[in-house]
Design a protein around this motif. Sequence first.
Motif, mmCIF file in Angstrom:
data_model
loop_
_atom_site.group_PDB
_atom_site.id
_atom_site.type_symbol
_atom_site.label_atom_id
_atom_site.label_comp_id
_atom_site.label_asym_id
_atom_site.label_seq_id
_atom_site.Cartn_x
_atom_site.Cartn_y
_atom_site.Cartn_z
ATOM 1 N N PHE B 39 26.049 -44.968 8.335
ATOM 2 C CA PHE B 39 25.881 -44.356 7.350
ATOM 3 C C PHE B 39 25.797 -45.954 6.045
ATOM 4 O O PHE B 39 24.531 -46.044 5.718
ATOM 5 N N GLY B 40 26.447 -47.087 6.748
ATOM 6 C CA GLY B 40 25.966 -48.161 6.064
ATOM 7 C C GLY B 40 24.572 -48.502 5.540
ATOM 8 O O GLY B 40 23.426 -48.176 4.863
ATOM 9 N N GLY B 41 23.472 -47.822 7.373
ATOM 10 C CA GLY B 41 22.029 -48.405 7.481
ATOM 11 C C GLY B 41 21.440 -46.922 6.266
ATOM 12 O O GLY B 41 20.501 -47.671 5.864
ATOM 13 N N LEU B 42 22.056 -45.882 6.236
ATOM 14 C CA LEU B 42 21.424 -45.281 5.436
ATOM 15 C C LEU B 42 21.363 -45.233 4.208
ATOM 16 O O LEU B 42 20.440 -45.179 3.501
ATOM 17 N N ILE B 43 22.834 -45.907 3.740
ATOM 18 C CA ILE B 43 23.296 -46.084 2.473
ATOM 19 C C ILE B 43 21.854 -46.770 1.991
ATOM 20 O O ILE B 43 21.736 -46.961 0.823
ATOM 21 N N THR B 45 19.152 -48.742 2.742
ATOM 22 C CA THR B 45 17.873 -48.084 2.584
ATOM 23 C C THR B 45 17.832 -47.629 2.160
ATOM 24 O O THR B 45 16.632 -47.657 0.613
ATOM 25 N N TYR B 46 18.611 -46.324 1.370
ATOM 26 C CA TYR B 46 18.293 -45.633 -0.103
ATOM 27 C C TYR B 46 18.700 -46.803 -0.535
ATOM 28 O O TYR B 46 17.545 -46.517 -1.776
ATOM 29 N N MET B 47 19.753 -47.344 -1.279
ATOM 30 C CA MET B 47 19.938 -48.272 -2.231
ATOM 31 C C MET B 47 18.393 -49.216 -2.642
ATOM 32 O O MET B 47 18.479 -49.116 -4.176
ATOM 33 N N LEU B 48 18.241 -49.694 -1.594
ATOM 34 C CA LEU B 48 17.086 -50.412 -2.284
ATOM 35 C C LEU B 48 15.264 -49.900 -2.115
ATOM 36 O O LEU B 48 15.054 -49.938 -2.928
ATOM 37 N N TYR B 49 15.148 -48.670 -1.328
ATOM 38 C CA TYR B 49 13.911 -48.085 -2.239
ATOM 39 C C TYR B 49 13.865 -46.477 -3.559
ATOM 40 O O TYR B 49 13.568 -46.001 -3.954
ATOM 41 N N ARG B 50 15.409 -46.281 -4.090
ATOM 42 C CA ARG B 50 16.311 -45.852 -5.206
ATOM 43 C C ARG B 50 14.926 -45.756 -5.954
ATOM 44 O O ARG B 50 14.933 -44.607 -7.283
ATOM 45 N N SER B 132 7.755 -40.115 -2.189
ATOM 46 C CA SER B 132 8.204 -41.033 -2.596
ATOM 47 C C SER B 132 9.001 -41.818 -1.562
ATOM 48 O O SER B 132 9.558 -41.482 -0.770
ATOM 49 N N LEU B 133 9.110 -42.777 -1.570
ATOM 50 C CA LEU B 133 10.439 -43.787 -1.083
ATOM 51 C C LEU B 133 12.012 -42.853 -1.239
ATOM 52 O O LEU B 133 12.730 -43.494 -0.248
ATOM 53 N N PHE B 134 11.780 -43.508 -2.297
ATOM 54 C CA PHE B 134 13.148 -42.920 -3.023
ATOM 55 C C PHE B 134 13.456 -40.792 -2.316
ATOM 56 O O PHE B 134 14.822 -41.089 -1.697
ATOM 57 N N SER B 135 12.237 -40.059 -2.182
ATOM 58 C CA SER B 135 12.416 -39.068 -1.584
ATOM 59 C C SER B 135 12.761 -38.991 -0.577
ATOM 60 O O SER B 135 13.475 -38.895 0.522
ATOM 61 N N SER B 136 12.251 -39.838 0.788
ATOM 62 C CA SER B 136 12.536 -39.698 2.057
ATOM 63 C C SER B 136 13.567 -40.619 2.114
ATOM 64 O O SER B 136 14.537 -39.905 2.973
ATOM 65 N N SER B 137 13.890 -41.159 1.322
ATOM 66 C CA SER B 137 15.662 -41.975 1.734
ATOM 67 C C SER B 137 16.013 -41.593 1.603
ATOM 68 O O SER B 137 17.534 -41.557 2.070
ATOM 69 N N PHE B 138 16.293 -40.384 0.291
ATOM 70 C CA PHE B 138 17.377 -39.704 -0.243
ATOM 71 C C PHE B 138 17.603 -37.905 1.116
ATOM 72 O O PHE B 138 19.032 -38.448 1.087
ATOM 73 N N TYR B 139 16.067 -38.188 1.471
ATOM 74 C CA TYR B 139 16.681 -36.790 1.668
ATOM 75 C C TYR B 139 16.990 -37.208 3.452
ATOM 76 O O TYR B 139 17.563 -36.296 3.884
ATOM 77 N N THR B 140 16.313 -38.467 3.988
ATOM 78 C CA THR B 140 17.203 -39.433 5.371
ATOM 79 C C THR B 140 18.627 -39.099 5.087
ATOM 80 O O THR B 140 19.596 -38.609 6.332
ATOM 81 N N LEU B 141 19.412 -39.545 4.058
ATOM 82 C CA LEU B 141 20.322 -40.076 4.627
ATOM 83 C C LEU B 141 21.625 -38.526 4.006
ATOM 84 O O LEU B 141 22.321 -38.492 4.371
#
Lengths: 88, 202
Positions: B39-43, B45-50, B132-141
Amino acid sequence: MSNAGYVRIALILGFITALEVSTYYVDFGPLFLPALLIMMSIKFVMVVSYFMHLKFDNKIFSMMFYAGLILAIGVYSAALATFKFFLS
Amino acid sequence: MADLAVHKEADHNAHASSSGISNVKLGMWLFLGSECLLFGGLISTYMLYRGRVGQGPTPAQVFDIPFTSVSSFVLLMSSLTMVLAVSSATKKDDRGTTLWLTVTALLGATFVGGQVYEFTAFKSEGLGFGTSLFSSSFYTLTGFHGVHVTVGIIMLMAMVGIIQRSEFPGSKAETIEMIGLYWHFVDIVWIVIFTLIYLIPV
């Protein structure tokens, strides 16, 4: 810990959640981010310590869990720093 | 027959090691420690791409804070009902255990239902997985978290079925405690997601 104790912990967690949500609507100025992170950390530690019984259990379980957590925070903080996340 | 009954009743203590520490519990905590890395990795990634929203909507345009706050509260209260289930199990109260496990599963299902509704609303507002990168990282997390909650619900309901067939009250106390640890972990992950993803603006 008694069931009443668990209910008390849950009420405190609920109250902190309400405070967290209030930061979205009320302007806390420069205190906004630190306050939010502190409240998140308090909730995290309370659930782990009381609901997951880590406070009362063998210390080796705490070591197992917090080793993973600290490793994750360290690795990903370094990764984010590489991307200059904290400067933005 | 009496010997067999005593043997079966003592079964739940069979996982203790020579150190006095339950191997099952040790394994569970090790697993949860490793889940922190997932979850650290997923969070991260989201923080980076939000902020990388492209042509799509921004987080502030789609997030419904009152709705997500209620969902968060529901999941938080499911941790209370879970700990009450564990407490009942250690007291060999199978009726109480079954009740609290069922309530926990229902609260978890309410949370997952809310997440499905949220995803549907976001999609209708133009936020698809590949927008977008935001949406991809958000939905994945959040999707990964939702899958974890769903797996937890399946384990809870399976445990209710197992208790119904169990011959000895409280014989599954350790298993219920392990499911409880998993469930609380899912809750603490959401505590972090709710603050970092929903409450901190981009």
